[in-house]
Design a protein around this motif. Structure first.
Motif, PDB file in Angstrom:
ATOM      1  N   LYS A  60       0.859  -1.180   0.000  1.00 48.74           N
ATOM      2  CA  LYS A  60       0.000   0.000   0.000  1.00 48.74           C
ATOM      3  C   LYS A  60       0.893   1.226   0.000  1.00 48.74           C
ATOM      4  O   LYS A  60       1.741   1.392   0.871  1.00 48.74           O
ATOM      5  CB  LYS A  60      -0.917   0.026   1.224  1.00 48.74           C
ATOM      6  CG  LYS A  60      -1.900   1.174   1.189  1.00 48.74           C
ATOM      7  CD  LYS A  60      -2.924   1.084   2.300  1.00 48.74           C
ATOM      8  CE  LYS A  60      -3.943   2.208   2.161  1.00 48.74           C
ATOM      9  NZ  LYS A  60      -4.990   2.099   3.163  1.00 48.74           N
ATOM     10  N   TYR A  61       0.722   2.069  -1.018  1.00 51.50           N
ATOM     11  CA  TYR A  61       1.506   3.286  -1.141  1.00 51.50           C
ATOM     12  C   TYR A  61       0.856   4.428  -0.374  1.00 51.50           C
ATOM     13  O   TYR A  61      -0.348   4.378  -0.070  1.00 51.50           O
ATOM     14  CB  TYR A  61       1.652   3.692  -2.613  1.00 51.50           C
ATOM     15  CG  TYR A  61       2.368   2.684  -3.477  1.00 51.50           C
ATOM     16  CD1 TYR A  61       3.510   2.033  -3.025  1.00 51.50           C
ATOM     17  CD2 TYR A  61       1.913   2.388  -4.747  1.00 51.50           C
ATOM     18  CE1 TYR A  61       4.179   1.117  -3.830  1.00 51.50           C
ATOM     19  CE2 TYR A  61       2.572   1.466  -5.560  1.00 51.50           C
ATOM     20  CZ  TYR A  61       3.699   0.842  -5.092  1.00 51.50           C
ATOM     21  OH  TYR A  61       4.363  -0.059  -5.884  1.00 51.50           O
ATOM     22  N   ASP A  62       1.634   5.466  -0.098  1.00 53.21           N
ATOM     23  CA  ASP A  62       1.109   6.655   0.576  1.00 53.21           C
ATOM     24  C   ASP A  62      -0.045   7.273  -0.212  1.00 53.21           C
ATOM     25  O   ASP A  62      -0.941   7.890   0.364  1.00 53.21           O
ATOM     26  CB  ASP A  62       2.207   7.702   0.782  1.00 53.21           C
ATOM     27  CG  ASP A  62       3.245   7.253   1.796  1.00 53.21           C
ATOM     28  OD1 ASP A  62       2.942   6.357   2.614  1.00 53.21           O
ATOM     29  OD2 ASP A  62       4.364   7.810   1.777  1.00 53.21           O
ATOM     30  N   GLY A  64      -2.390   5.784  -1.474  1.00 50.46           N
ATOM     31  CA  GLY A  64      -3.599   4.988  -1.288  1.00 50.46           C
ATOM     32  C   GLY A  64      -3.685   3.813  -2.241  1.00 50.46           C
ATOM     33  O   GLY A  64      -4.475   2.899  -2.045  1.00 50.46           O
ATOM     34  N   HIS A  65      -2.873   3.834  -3.289  1.00 50.50           N
ATOM     35  CA  HIS A  65      -2.846   2.707  -4.240  1.00 50.50           C
ATOM     36  C   HIS A  65      -2.337   1.470  -3.508  1.00 50.50           C
ATOM     37  O   HIS A  65      -1.348   1.522  -2.791  1.00 50.50           O
ATOM     38  CB  HIS A  65      -1.933   3.028  -5.429  1.00 50.50           C
ATOM     39  CG  HIS A  65      -1.758   1.885  -6.372  1.00 50.50           C
ATOM     40  ND1 HIS A  65      -2.706   1.544  -7.298  1.00 50.50           N
ATOM     41  CD2 HIS A  65      -0.761   0.995  -6.500  1.00 50.50           C
ATOM     42  CE1 HIS A  65      -2.286   0.490  -7.966  1.00 50.50           C
ATOM     43  NE2 HIS A  65      -1.102   0.137  -7.507  1.00 50.50           N
ATOM     44  N   GLU A  66      -3.017   0.357  -3.680  1.00 54.98           N
ATOM     45  CA  GLU A  66      -2.571  -0.884  -3.054  1.00 54.98           C
ATOM     46  C   GLU A  66      -2.868  -2.059  -3.962  1.00 54.98           C
ATOM     47  O   GLU A  66      -3.644  -1.964  -4.905  1.00 54.98           O
ATOM     48  CB  GLU A  66      -3.215  -1.076  -1.683  1.00 54.98           C
ATOM     49  CG  GLU A  66      -4.719  -1.198  -1.671  1.00 54.98           C
ATOM     50  CD  GLU A  66      -5.260  -1.305  -0.253  1.00 54.98           C
ATOM     51  OE1 GLU A  66      -4.891  -2.261   0.453  1.00 54.98           O
ATOM     52  OE2 GLU A  66      -6.042  -0.427   0.129  1.00 54.98           O
ATOM     53  N   GLY A  67      -2.225  -3.154  -3.674  1.00 54.84           N
ATOM     54  CA  GLY A  67      -2.425  -4.355  -4.468  1.00 54.84           C
ATOM     55  C   GLY A  67      -1.602  -5.506  -3.935  1.00 54.84           C
ATOM     56  O   GLY A  67      -0.968  -5.407  -2.884  1.00 54.84           O
ATOM     57  N   THR A  68      -1.623  -6.577  -4.669  1.00 59.10           N
ATOM     58  CA  THR A  68      -0.875  -7.785  -4.326  1.00 59.10           C
ATOM     59  C   THR A  68       0.001  -8.139  -5.517  1.00 59.10           C
ATOM     60  O   THR A  68      -0.430  -8.018  -6.665  1.00 59.10           O
ATOM     61  CB  THR A  68      -1.840  -8.943  -4.000  1.00 59.10           C
ATOM     62  OG1 THR A  68      -2.675  -8.543  -2.916  1.00 59.10           O
ATOM     63  CG2 THR A  68      -1.088 -10.201  -3.617  1.00 59.10           C
ATOM     64  N   MET A  69       1.222  -8.555  -5.238  1.00 61.58           N
ATOM     65  CA  MET A  69       2.166  -8.897  -6.300  1.00 61.58           C
ATOM     66  C   MET A  69       3.028 -10.058  -5.824  1.00 61.58           C
ATOM     67  O   MET A  69       3.099 -10.340  -4.629  1.00 61.58           O
ATOM     68  CB  MET A  69       3.035  -7.671  -6.641  1.00 61.58           C
ATOM     69  CG  MET A  69       3.921  -7.836  -7.839  1.00 61.58           C
ATOM     70  SD  MET A  69       2.942  -8.214  -9.304  1.00 61.58           S
ATOM     71  CE  MET A  69       4.215  -8.503 -10.488  1.00 61.58           C
TER      72      MET A  69
END
Length: 140
Positions: A60-62, A64-69
């Motif tokens: 999760k970036y500052d 607000g973008h988030e994901g799974t990798m």
């Protein structure tokens, strides 16, 4: 927010590797796949149409973008093997200096063919990358 395209698929890594056009790239891909599977202890899984990944983590970036990798991964692309193993961890530059012929991007290691690099150093790079990923993103 845009949908994340690089996510696990149902395609098998073995069938993807078998479809790689260049016999040399296909064989190098199989070697890298076995190496990363040994290092991670994880089964390979396709992430998007062309990345073979091992393990996963949530970010999760500052912004607000988030994901799974995948924690580590690679793609046997037409021009080069692309390994997703660069984290900027301590000692990475020194290991890259010993690797052999390669190019780098932000988190990507580009190799024309495995014969151009020292496989022991490549393994060392991947092991350190996994250690760094595990420290930054512990498993839940």
């Amino acid at each position: 927010m845009a949908e994340i395209k690089t996510k696990p698929t149902q395609v098998t890594p073995a069938s993807f590797l078998d479809s790689v056009e260049s016999p040399a790239r296909r064989e190098d891909g199989k070697v890298v796949c076995a190496l990363l599977q040994t290092i991670t202890g994880e089964e390979p899984r396709m992430w998007g149409p062309s990345i073979i990944g091992f393990g996963s983590y949530h970010y999760k970036y500052d912004s607000g973008h988030e994901g799974t990798m995948c924690r580590l991964g690679f793609s046997p692309r037409k021009a080069q093997l692309v390994l997703y193993v660069l984290t900027g961890a301590d000692g990475e530059a020194e290991r890259l200096a010993r690797l052999g012929k390669h190019k780098i991007g932000k988190s990507c290691l580009y190799i024309n063919k495995l014969a151009d690099v020292d496989m022991a150093v490549l393994e060392e790079i991947a092991r350190h990358a996994l250690d760094d990923m595990n420290a930054r993103y512990p498993s839940a």
